[in-house]
Design a protein around this motif. Structure first.
Motif, PDB file in Angstrom:
ATOM      1  N   GLN A  92       0.777  -1.275   0.020  1.00  0.00           N
ATOM      2  CA  GLN A  92      -0.103  -0.124   0.202  1.00  0.00           C
ATOM      3  C   GLN A  92       0.803   1.095   0.052  1.00  0.00           C
ATOM      4  N   THR A  93       1.920   1.288   0.681  1.00  0.00           N
ATOM      5  CA  THR A  93       2.851   2.511   0.892  1.00  0.00           C
ATOM      6  C   THR A  93       3.605   2.797  -0.601  1.00  0.00           C
ATOM      7  N   GLU A  94       3.684   1.437  -1.289  1.00  0.00           N
ATOM      8  CA  GLU A  94       4.420   1.905  -2.594  1.00  0.00           C
ATOM      9  C   GLU A  94       3.408   2.328  -3.418  1.00  0.00           C
ATOM     10  N   THR A  95       2.412   2.012  -3.471  1.00  0.00           N
ATOM     11  CA  THR A  95       1.226   2.468  -4.260  1.00  0.00           C
ATOM     12  C   THR A  95       0.939   3.796  -3.997  1.00  0.00           C
ATOM     13  N   LEU A  96       0.719   4.108  -2.968  1.00  0.00           N
ATOM     14  CA  LEU A  96       0.171   5.425  -2.628  1.00  0.00           C
ATOM     15  C   LEU A  96       1.598   6.322  -2.363  1.00  0.00           C
ATOM     16  N   ARG A  97       2.643   5.754  -2.313  1.00  0.00           N
ATOM     17  CA  ARG A  97       4.013   6.554  -2.138  1.00  0.00           C
ATOM     18  C   ARG A  97       3.812   7.668  -0.853  1.00  0.00           C
ATOM     19  N   LYS A  98       3.233   6.751   0.243  1.00  0.00           N
ATOM     20  CA  LYS A  98       3.250   7.531   1.682  1.00  0.00           C
ATOM     21  C   LYS A  98       3.741   6.735   2.527  1.00  0.00           C
ATOM     22  N   ARG A  99       4.314   7.354   3.590  1.00  0.00           N
ATOM     23  CA  ARG A  99       5.295   6.959   4.563  1.00  0.00           C
ATOM     24  C   ARG A  99       4.047   6.203   5.772  1.00  0.00           C
ATOM     25  N   VAL A 100       4.872   5.177   6.238  1.00  0.00           N
ATOM     26  CA  VAL A 100       4.112   4.653   7.575  1.00  0.00           C
ATOM     27  C   VAL A 100       5.104   4.580   8.582  1.00  0.00           C
TER      28      VAL A 100
END
Ligand SMILES: Cc1ncc(COP(=O)(O)O)c(C=O)c1O
Length: 389
Positions: A125-133
């Motif tokens: 999901q983070t790769e798809t959204l390019r968002k950090r968690v």
């Protein structure tokens, strides 16, 4: 036809309410902040609606008084804090299933991870959204509830997280099973196990900034276990996890009081039973008060014929069984009681107090359950200034 006849009173139309002192929560938070002396961060645990006190209100009070971040049990609670415009880091301490990972990222919640499938979904999901968690690994060192207990599995999961571009491996933690118990041996055993896992990670070049294991009891009793952060819940609300944490350095202030008002009063002659099951039969002519609060509001049915309340500053016993919405009191020793008089189920009235611990003992439970049980139909009235956020 409905007509609007005026504002609902803050104590609700039936006059039953929980009074929450935000100043007490702030003061308890400051006590922990000063005892940590800046060496460890303070996570305020506000799960279960802030242990019944109101999650957003308790969170703001704690954050304004110096808490660094927040902890909740489930993602829904983190989302609720975000909806209340609270932007501080919030760690979901429990399990978040893969199909909820997207919502966690959208709400900038930090996640507890202890399984491959959840981590893989976070990576995807983070790769798809390019968002950090941010994630915290959960180690089971002896609670035998959730978390990884095999050190090699911890290492493998940590390595996988380190390789993921948008995943920040911020924390690693464990939870104590018996930090409030008399014997410290099991807690020390868990702590040593936790340290050995941390050493293994470090020997393999993995440094994790936030290592944490202390709940309220361990924070108060075992300062050498504070590490980088402590997770304090019950004590912020002014309650001790057990008698073993009643240390002079922690004069906690109870934040919640539970109140109602007398709805009905009647003379009940000797021998005439009161309430369901006819379990209370007065041995003398008595004055019986009914109050509009029952087990559907969190007043335990275990208190039937055992509980006590304060009326006009006088302790009076429960008469008969606690009903779903109502409870009766034997107010014979408060002969001037009147309909509308304030009744304190726990808290202070005049010079008398009923501690939440006393209610817990009478109901054969712990103070945690007494405050968490206060139901959603009981309005919370907040007192005390906590500054703005
Ligand atoms: C993982 C975790 N950390 C911290 C806490 C806070 O515990 P306490 O309320 O005893 O401080 C809890 C509460 O049960 C918890 O589950």
């Amino acid at each position: 036809m409905h007509s609007i006849t005026g504002e609902r009173p803050p104590t609700g139309y039936r006059h039953t309410w929980a009074e929450i002192s935000l100043e007490a929560i702030a003061s308890n938070t400051r006590l922990f902040k000063s005892s940590l002396g800046g060496h460890a961060a303070l996570m305020a645990v506000v799960k279960a609606n802030g242990y019944g006190h109101g999650a957003a209100e308790a969170a703001r009070a704690a954050l304004n008084a110096g808490a660094d971040r927040l902890g909740v049990a489930i993602l829904d609670e983190a989302v609720q804090l975000r909806s209340a415009s609270i932007g501080h880091p919030v760690l979901v301490l429990g399990y978040t299933p893969p199909d909820s990972v997207r919502a966690a990222i959208d709400n900038e919640a930090d996640l507890t991870v202890f399984s491959d499938d959840v981590l893989e979904e976070i990576v995807r999901q983070t790769e798809t959204l390019r968002k950090r968690v941010r994630i915290h690994l959960k180690i089971d060192t002896g609670m035998n509830r959730i978390g990884l207990s095999d050190p090699d599995a911890v290492l493998a999961l940590a390595r996988r997280a380190m390789l993921a571009r948008f995943v920040e491996l911020e924390g690693v933690f464990t939870h104590f099973a018996d930090a409030d118990g008399e014997d410290p041996a099991y807690t020390w055993r868990q702590f040593r196990t936790f340290q050995s896992v941390i050493r293994l990670l470090e020997q393999n070049g993995i440094q994790i900034p936030l290592k944490h294991c202390c709940n309220s009891a361990a924070t108060m009793r075992y300062p050498s276990m504070h590490l980088d952060m402590v997770r304090v819940g019950i004590a912020l609300y002014g309650l001790h996890p057990s008698s073993h944490t009643r240390l002079p350095a922690y004069p906690l202030q109870q934040a919640m009081q539970l109140k109602s008002r007398i709805a009905d009063l009647r003379r009940s002659p000797e021998g005439r039973p009161v309430g369901y099951g006819c379990t209370f039969v007065p041995e003398r002519d008595s004055l019986i008060a009914a109050i509009p609060i029952g087990y559907a509001d969190g007043l335990s049915r275990q208190l039937s014929n055992k509980g006590v309340a304060l009326v006009q500053g006088v302790r009076v016993p429960f008469a008969g069984r606690v009903c779903m919405d109502q409870t009766m009191l034997d107010v014979t020793i408060a002969p001037y009681a009147e309909v509308g008089d304030e009744v304190t189920l726990f808290g202070t009235s005049g010079n008398e107090s009923i501690a939440i611990d006393e209610v817990a003992a009478l109901a054969n439970t712990i103070n945690y359950e007494v405050v968490c049980a206060v139901g959603s139909r009981v309005p919370r009235i907040y007192t005390g200034e906590t500054g703005s956020m």
